[in-house]
Design a protein around this motif. Structure first.
Motif, PDB file in Angstrom:
ATOM      1  N   ASN A 106       0.857  -0.933  -0.029  1.00 13.52           N
ATOM      2  CA  ASN A 106      -0.006   0.103   0.126  1.00 13.52           C
ATOM      3  C   ASN A 106       0.989   1.287  -0.125  1.00 13.52           C
ATOM      4  O   ASN A 106       1.970   1.291   0.678  1.00 13.52           O
ATOM      5  N   LEU A 107       0.606   2.241  -0.632  1.00 18.11           N
ATOM      6  CA  LEU A 107       1.140   3.513  -0.529  1.00 18.11           C
ATOM      7  C   LEU A 107      -0.049   4.842  -0.558  1.00 18.11           C
ATOM      8  O   LEU A 107      -0.745   4.717  -1.426  1.00 18.11           O
ATOM      9  N   ALA A 108       0.337   5.570   0.270  1.00 14.66           N
ATOM     10  CA  ALA A 108      -0.486   6.895   0.382  1.00 14.66           C
ATOM     11  C   ALA A 108       0.236   8.109   1.079  1.00 14.66           C
ATOM     12  O   ALA A 108       1.187   7.760   1.917  1.00 14.66           O
ATOM     13  N   PRO A 109      -0.356   9.231   0.648  1.00 17.51           N
ATOM     14  CA  PRO A 109       0.466  10.574   1.156  1.00 17.51           C
ATOM     15  C   PRO A 109      -0.448  10.945   2.438  1.00 17.51           C
ATOM     16  O   PRO A 109      -1.705  10.992   2.461  1.00 17.51           O
ATOM     17  N   PHE A 110       0.344  11.604   3.285  1.00 12.07           N
ATOM     18  CA  PHE A 110      -0.381  12.429   4.321  1.00 12.07           C
ATOM     19  C   PHE A 110       0.404  13.512   4.557  1.00 12.07           C
ATOM     20  O   PHE A 110       1.653  13.560   4.790  1.00 12.07           O
ATOM     21  N   SER A 111      -0.240  14.522   4.863  1.00 14.44           N
ATOM     22  CA  SER A 111       0.558  16.001   5.185  1.00 14.44           C
ATOM     23  C   SER A 111       0.171  16.358   6.287  1.00 14.44           C
ATOM     24  O   SER A 111       0.941  17.473   6.928  1.00 14.44           O
ATOM     25  N   PHE A 112      -0.464  15.755   7.274  1.00 14.87           N
ATOM     26  CA  PHE A 112      -0.377  15.913   8.789  1.00 14.87           C
ATOM     27  C   PHE A 112       0.793  15.180   9.222  1.00 14.87           C
ATOM     28  O   PHE A 112       0.530  13.894   9.624  1.00 14.87           O
TER      29      PHE A 112
END
Length: 201
Positions: free
Chosen positions: A39-45
């Motif tokens: 799985n791969l996902a971006p998070f900006s917090f």
């Protein structure tokens, strides 16, 4: 102008906070499910919270329907993750990986993002990322505890992969070569190309 956050809807609060606390670094988080799906996902917090032990924190929100995102499920199941930083060259791929896919579909495969094996954890890392931190989960905290709408993942850094092309002549990171993107409000992003220096008093 004043904003009474005790009266704002969650969406309004998010919009004001996300547009004002900027720029935010982006954690491009890779994980692996118990069945081996990457799985791969971006998070900006996302932020550094400790240097001893070296620890990063990623805030993973709960989906609108109350279900948990694959990133959170995976780290709870396996205790491992890799946190990549996002260069301007990989911004489009990072954005593509934010798509809402069915559970069990790998963003690496769906978005055509190349991967490499990690060394200390059983999680793939993004090929070409300027920095990738192999981590184990120190703890996961639901927030707020009574009715959580997100979970804080405290990730202890074991090993970092640093692309030598982002280093200066002294072996330190050169921000110009690193060329990261940061998150602003709405659909806006920025780069770290423009900068200035100040000497601390």
């Amino acid at each position: 102008m004043q904003l009474d956050f005790t009266t704002l809807s969650p969406l309004e609060a998010y919009r004001w906070l996300a547009a004002s606390v900027t720029p935010r670094p982006i954690a491009w988080v890779s994980t692996r499910s118990q069945t081996g799906i990457a799985n791969l996902a971006p998070f900006s917090f996302f932020q550094v919270i400790s240097d001893e032990p070296p620890t990063l924190m990623v805030n993973v929100g709960v989906r609108d329907d109350g279900s948990l995102k694959d990133t959170l499920r995976n780290v709870q199941d396996t205790g491992e993750l890799v946190i990549q930083l996002v260069s301007a060259a990989q911004a489009e791929a990072m954005n593509a990986s934010a798509a809402l896919l069915a559970h069990g579909v790998s963003e690496f495969a769906h978005c055509g993002i190349a991967s490499l094996p990690a060394e200390r954890v059983q999680v793939p890392r993004v090929a070409g990322a300027p920095l990738a931190f192999e981590c184990v989960v120190a703890e996961v905290q639901p927030y707020p505890r009574e009715t959580p709408n997100c979970h804080l993942i405290f990730a202890r850094v074991l090993l970092a992969h640093v692309d030598e092309r982002v280093l200066d002549g002294n072996g330190r990171i050169d921000p110009q070569q690193l060329d990261l993107v940061g998150r602003l409000g709405g659909s806006n992003y920025c780069t770290t190309r423009d900068r200035f220096s100040m000497t601390r008093p």
